[in-house]
Write a protein that holds these residues in place. Structure first.
Motif, PDB file in Angstrom:
ATOM      1  N   VAL A 238       0.572  -1.233  -0.041  1.00 25.05           N
ATOM      2  CA  VAL A 238       0.232   0.005  -0.035  1.00 25.05           C
ATOM      3  C   VAL A 238       0.864   1.224   0.104  1.00 25.05           C
ATOM      4  O   VAL A 238       2.083   1.252   0.645  1.00 25.05           O
ATOM      5  N   ALA A 239       0.641   2.383  -0.543  1.00 23.98           N
ATOM      6  CA  ALA A 239       1.208   3.335  -0.736  1.00 23.98           C
ATOM      7  C   ALA A 239       0.288   4.862  -0.695  1.00 23.98           C
ATOM      8  O   ALA A 239      -0.770   4.678  -1.048  1.00 23.98           O
ATOM      9  N   PRO A 240       0.867   5.764   0.087  1.00 21.69           N
ATOM     10  CA  PRO A 240       0.039   7.139  -0.116  1.00 21.69           C
ATOM     11  C   PRO A 240      -0.140   7.660  -1.401  1.00 21.69           C
ATOM     12  O   PRO A 240       0.512   7.341  -2.181  1.00 21.69           O
ATOM     13  N   ALA A 241      -1.009   8.798  -1.524  1.00 21.69           N
ATOM     14  CA  ALA A 241      -1.254   9.377  -3.010  1.00 21.69           C
ATOM     15  C   ALA A 241       0.062  10.119  -3.254  1.00 21.69           C
ATOM     16  O   ALA A 241       0.758  10.723  -2.552  1.00 21.69           O
ATOM     17  N   ASP A 242       0.697   9.945  -4.533  1.00 25.30           N
ATOM     18  CA  ASP A 242       1.601  10.519  -4.966  1.00 25.30           C
ATOM     19  C   ASP A 242       1.299  12.072  -5.331  1.00 25.30           C
ATOM     20  O   ASP A 242       0.340  12.324  -5.936  1.00 25.30           O
ATOM     21  N   PRO A 243       1.721  12.838  -4.469  1.00 24.62           N
ATOM     22  CA  PRO A 243       1.563  14.743  -4.477  1.00 24.62           C
ATOM     23  C   PRO A 243       1.736  14.973  -6.086  1.00 24.62           C
ATOM     24  O   PRO A 243       1.056  15.793  -6.430  1.00 24.62           O
ATOM     25  N   GLU A 244       2.570  14.341  -6.837  1.00 23.73           N
ATOM     26  CA  GLU A 244       2.817  14.882  -8.131  1.00 23.73           C
ATOM     27  C   GLU A 244       1.564  14.703  -9.268  1.00 23.73           C
ATOM     28  O   GLU A 244       1.495  14.991 -10.060  1.00 23.73           O
ATOM     29  N   ARG A 245       0.619  13.830  -8.643  1.00 18.80           N
ATOM     30  CA  ARG A 245      -0.574  13.408  -9.398  1.00 18.80           C
ATOM     31  C   ARG A 245      -1.777  14.469  -9.134  1.00 18.80           C
ATOM     32  O   ARG A 245      -2.597  14.462  -9.686  1.00 18.80           O
ATOM     33  N   PHE A 246      -1.594  15.395  -8.213  1.00 22.84           N
ATOM     34  CA  PHE A 246      -2.527  16.072  -7.569  1.00 22.84           C
ATOM     35  C   PHE A 246      -3.123  16.930  -8.869  1.00 22.84           C
ATOM     36  O   PHE A 246      -4.507  17.005  -8.881  1.00 22.84           O
ATOM     37  N   ASP A 247      -2.116  17.880  -9.287  1.00 24.75           N
ATOM     38  CA  ASP A 247      -2.638  18.521 -10.479  1.00 24.75           C
ATOM     39  C   ASP A 247      -3.514  17.854 -11.532  1.00 24.75           C
ATOM     40  O   ASP A 247      -4.585  18.418 -11.945  1.00 24.75           O
ATOM     41  N   ASP A 248      -3.170  16.909 -11.932  1.00 25.34           N
ATOM     42  CA  ASP A 248      -3.708  15.962 -12.692  1.00 25.34           C
ATOM     43  C   ASP A 248      -5.286  15.551 -12.445  1.00 25.34           C
ATOM     44  O   ASP A 248      -6.300  15.199 -13.051  1.00 25.34           O
ATOM     45  N   LEU A 249      -5.272  15.394 -10.971  1.00 25.63           N
ATOM     46  CA  LEU A 249      -6.469  14.772 -10.490  1.00 25.63           C
ATOM     47  C   LEU A 249      -7.481  15.610  -9.669  1.00 25.63           C
ATOM     48  O   LEU A 249      -8.587  15.195  -9.231  1.00 25.63           O
ATOM     49  N   GLU A 250      -7.129  16.925  -9.586  1.00 19.93           N
ATOM     50  CA  GLU A 250      -7.819  17.838  -8.776  1.00 19.93           C
ATOM     51  C   GLU A 250      -9.315  17.884  -9.375  1.00 19.93           C
ATOM     52  O   GLU A 250     -10.189  17.778  -8.543  1.00 19.93           O
ATOM     53  N   LYS A 251      -9.483  17.994 -10.713  1.00 23.32           N
ATOM     54  CA  LYS A 251     -10.877  18.179 -11.225  1.00 23.32           C
ATOM     55  C   LYS A 251     -11.776  16.859 -10.787  1.00 23.32           C
ATOM     56  O   LYS A 251     -12.910  16.972 -10.279  1.00 23.32           O
TER      57      LYS A 251
END
Length: 362
Positions: A238-251
């Motif tokens: 298991v792994a925490p959410a990757d901060p680098e994905r936030f911009d792509d997934l914000e919507k």
């Protein structure tokens, strides 16, 4: 009356239906001032057709319908003047139909009533639900950190719950989970030894996700109920959410929040309405709806009396057939009868809630 020969796009049908409901009377722009104010300052009168105004939303609606499914290049090259001519032609036909009395002939009155109820419900939801939604940055971050955690696991899915329980009792950390998945599992991952890699929490069934993300690597879980059977899971990572994905997934995070808040507000509103509307549900008839299994294993509702009334809201009746249709949509791809039967009261309540909102909107 003669009109130019043309094939009208089906998307203009709604404009025709609305046109049939509006009296065609000669008049000036001043005569239509109230109608224009009701539509709002952004609604411009594009044309007068025998004194009847054609507003910009009608053109936009027709344009949107005609563009559905078309490629961007085709849409951008569309001739707006040609569209306006077509909408005016449709309004002329609608006016002639009213003169001939066709507005009172079936199925037009019934279709207009369905449209009236649909638009009333949509307007209520805009005013009482969508208009009250507020989404904070903190909420968006919270959804991202929770729903976009990832996990890797191996899974064995069996159709029979007792078989899954017996298998689970024989498993420990030394078991060859990969070989067993290839031999026994009934899901799409069996060929890969049950391996499911780097999947987001949001893409897992709620109960499965809760179990996995509250466990540590190496844990063996189950049997867990899924839509196709009963799953035994070994957590690999298991792994925490990757901060680098936030911009792509914000919507997507905002969409998740909007959906959940919308459902919550609608449920709250319908709950308040129960006090002011007459509601009765025949739960015995609801429980009598069973299922039949198709050759491929999927389940279909089995409704013995489609005309039977499962619920009454004021004068509106919901039939067992309507409930069966709603269940059929909910059971799309479902093979687990326990999971299917558990959705019956949820779907029934959703139908009642929607009808309560519709009655209130009217």
């Amino acid at each position: 009356m003669k009109t130019r020969g043309a094939v009208l796009h089906p998307g203009v049908g709604l404009i025709l239906a609305i046109g049939l409901a509006i009296p065609a009377e000669p008049g000036s722009l001043d005569d239509r001032k109230v109608a224009r104010e009701e539509l709002g300052a952004d609604s411009d009168i594009l044309a007068l057709v025998n004194g009847e105004p054609l507003y910009s939303p009608s053109l936009e609606q027709g344009l949107g319908s005609m563009h559905t499914g078309q490629q961007e290049k085709t849409r951008s090259a569309f001739d707006l003047r040609n569209l306006l001519d077509r909408v005016i032609d449709t309004l002329l036909v609608a006016q002639e139909a009213r003169v001939l009395g066709m507005a009172s002939e079936e199925p037009i009155p019934g279709q207009l009533e369905v449209l009236r109820r649909k638009l009333a419900l949509e307007h209520l939801q805009v005013v009482e639900v969508s208009g009250k939604l507020e989404i904070t940055e903190e909420e968006v971050r919270g959804v991202f950190e929770n729903e976009y955690q990832t996990t890797t696991f191996r899974i064995i899915t069996l159709h029979d719950q007792d078989e899954a329980r017996e298998l689970r009792a024989t498993l420990d950390k030394e078991s060859d989970f990969e070989a067993l998945a290839k031999e026994l599992s009934k899901d799409q991952y069996s060929a890969r030894g049950g391996l499911v890699e780097n999947v987001d929490r949001i893409d897992l069934p709620g109960a499965v996700a809760d179990s996995i993300f509250s466990s540590s690597p190496g844990s063996i879980l189950g049997p867990l109920q899924t839509t196709i059977g009963w799953a035994i899971v070994r957590v690999e990572a298991v792994a925490p959410a990757d901060p680098e994905r936030f911009d792509d997934l914000e919507k997507k995070c905002r969409d998740v929040i909007r959906f959940k808040k919308t459902q919550s507000l609608k449920k709250e509103l319908s709950g308040d309405l129960i006090e002011s509307h007459s509601v009765s549900i025949d739960w015995e008839l609801v429980d009598s709806i069973g299922y039949e299994r198709l050759p491929d294993g999927r389940l279909m509702p089995n409704v013995a009396d489609p005309a039977g009334t499962v619920a009454t809201i004021e004068d509106r009746k919901i039939t067992a057939g309507e409930l069966g249709q709603a269940l059929q949509l909910r059971w799309s791809g479902v093979r687990n009868e326990t999971a299917a039967m558990a959705t019956k009261p949820l779907v029934m309540q959703r139908l009642v809630d929607e009808e309560l909102l519709r009655e209130e909107s009217l």
